[in-house]
Design an enzyme around this catalytic site. Sequence first.
Site, mmCIF file in Angstrom:
data_model
loop_
_atom_site.group_PDB
_atom_site.id
_atom_site.type_symbol
_atom_site.label_atom_id
_atom_site.label_comp_id
_atom_site.label_asym_id
_atom_site.label_seq_id
_atom_site.Cartn_x
_atom_site.Cartn_y
_atom_site.Cartn_z
ATOM 1 N N LYS A 114 0.751 -1.196 -0.037
ATOM 2 C CA LYS A 114 -0.031 -0.097 0.032
ATOM 3 C C LYS A 114 0.663 1.382 -0.031
ATOM 4 O O LYS A 114 0.444 2.114 -0.747
ATOM 5 C CB LYS A 114 -0.965 -0.026 1.186
ATOM 6 C CG LYS A 114 -2.007 -0.887 1.082
ATOM 7 C CD LYS A 114 -2.989 -1.133 2.393
ATOM 8 C CE LYS A 114 -3.979 -2.078 1.998
ATOM 9 N NZ LYS A 114 -5.118 -2.006 3.291
ATOM 10 N N LYS A 197 -9.379 -10.804 -7.311
ATOM 11 C CA LYS A 197 -9.983 -11.194 -6.069
ATOM 12 C C LYS A 197 -11.151 -10.277 -5.982
ATOM 13 O O LYS A 197 -10.888 -9.245 -6.100
ATOM 14 C CB LYS A 197 -9.220 -11.206 -4.645
ATOM 15 C CG LYS A 197 -9.778 -11.712 -3.710
ATOM 16 C CD LYS A 197 -9.038 -11.737 -2.384
ATOM 17 C CE LYS A 197 -9.705 -12.208 -1.092
ATOM 18 N NZ LYS A 197 -8.742 -11.830 0.207
ATOM 19 N N LYS A 200 -14.401 -5.327 -2.051
ATOM 20 C CA LYS A 200 -15.284 -4.171 -1.488
ATOM 21 C C LYS A 200 -14.737 -2.928 -2.209
ATOM 22 O O LYS A 200 -15.497 -1.881 -2.454
ATOM 23 C CB LYS A 200 -15.414 -4.083 -0.314
ATOM 24 C CG LYS A 200 -15.946 -4.835 0.720
ATOM 25 C CD LYS A 200 -16.161 -4.871 2.012
ATOM 26 C CE LYS A 200 -14.902 -5.369 2.991
ATOM 27 N NZ LYS A 200 -15.127 -5.370 4.332
#
Length: 334
Positions: A114, A197, A200
Amino acid sequence: MSKPRLYSGMQPSADSLQIGNYIGALMQWRDLQETYDAYFSVVDLHALTQPNDPSELREKTRRTAAQYIAAGIEPSKSTLYVQSHVRAHAELAWILSTITGFGEASRMTQFKDKSQRYGADATNVGLFTYPVLMAADILLYQTDIVPVGDDQKQHVELTRDLAERFNARYGDAFRVPIPVIQQDTARIYDLQMPTAKMSKSAESDAGVLWLLDDPAASAKKIMRAVTDSEGSVRYDREAKPGVSNLLVIYAALTGRQIPAIEDEYAGRGYGDFKKGLAEVVVEEFGPVRQRALELLDDPAELDRVLAANAARADEVADATLADVYDKMGLLRRV
C-alpha cells in the site's frame, strides 16, 4: 470443560459485505461458533487507516454488525462487538508496539504494497502499525485460533512472535494463537475480472455480489458474468477462470462437490448454468438481506445488543490488560 477460544473480525469499509466475505468468513464463523468460544468484532479502529466520513463510518459499522447477525452469528452464542467499544484494544496495541522492531513492522507485505501504491506522503502511521493493533485484538482474548485469509497470515505470525517475546521477557501473559487459513478453493474472484479477487474496493460494481443487493440486481450480475467461448461447464482455474469462479460459488453455497455440478450442467451451456447459480444466490442471500434490513430498522436495539456484548468482551480484555500492566511494572492506580 471450557471451549477453545477464537477471534476474528472485518472492517466496516462498505455499506454491504460481499459474497467473498460471506463464503470466506461468515459461513465459516457460523460453523465455528458451535465448537469455539467465539469473539467476532467489527474492527472500526482499523478502518481509520483510510479517510472516513464520521457519519458514514458509524452507519457502516452498524450495517456490518447487522450482516454478521443476519448471516447467523448469534450474539447470545458468540461475543459480537464493536472494536472501539473495548478500549483495551488500543491500550494493548501501544504496549505491543514497544516490543515490535521497526524492521519487522516494515516487512509486513500489506504495508509495503500500500505504501508503494499510494506513496509515503499518503501513507499514515496507523497503516504501518495496523498489524500491531491486530495482534492486540487477538491476544487480548487469550485466543487459540484465528481464522484468516492468506493475506493476513503474516500478521498472525507477527502476533505469535510478539506473544512469545512478551512471555519470555516479562512472564507468561498471552496464549500463542494458531492461524487457520481458509482453503484456496474458497477464494472468490470478481465476476467481470475473474483473475482478480472480489473486493469491496473494486473499480466496478458490476463484478461484485453484495449481500444487501436487490435480488434482481444479483441475478443480473451473474447472468452477465465473464465466462469464455468454449461453452462447457467445467472447472479449470487457469484456462477457464470465469466459469471456475462461478462453480466455486455454486459449490460453496450449496455444499455440493464441483464434479457433481459439472455433471448436472454437462451439455446445457452457460445460460442454464448461470440461471441455476442466480437462483442459488438469491435463495441464500434473500433471508440474510431481509434480516439485516430488519435489524437496521431498529438501530437502538442493535446498539443495545452490541453494548451488552462489548461488556462481556471488556471483562476478558481488561483482565488480560491488567496482567500485562503488572508484569511490565506499570504502577496501579489506587
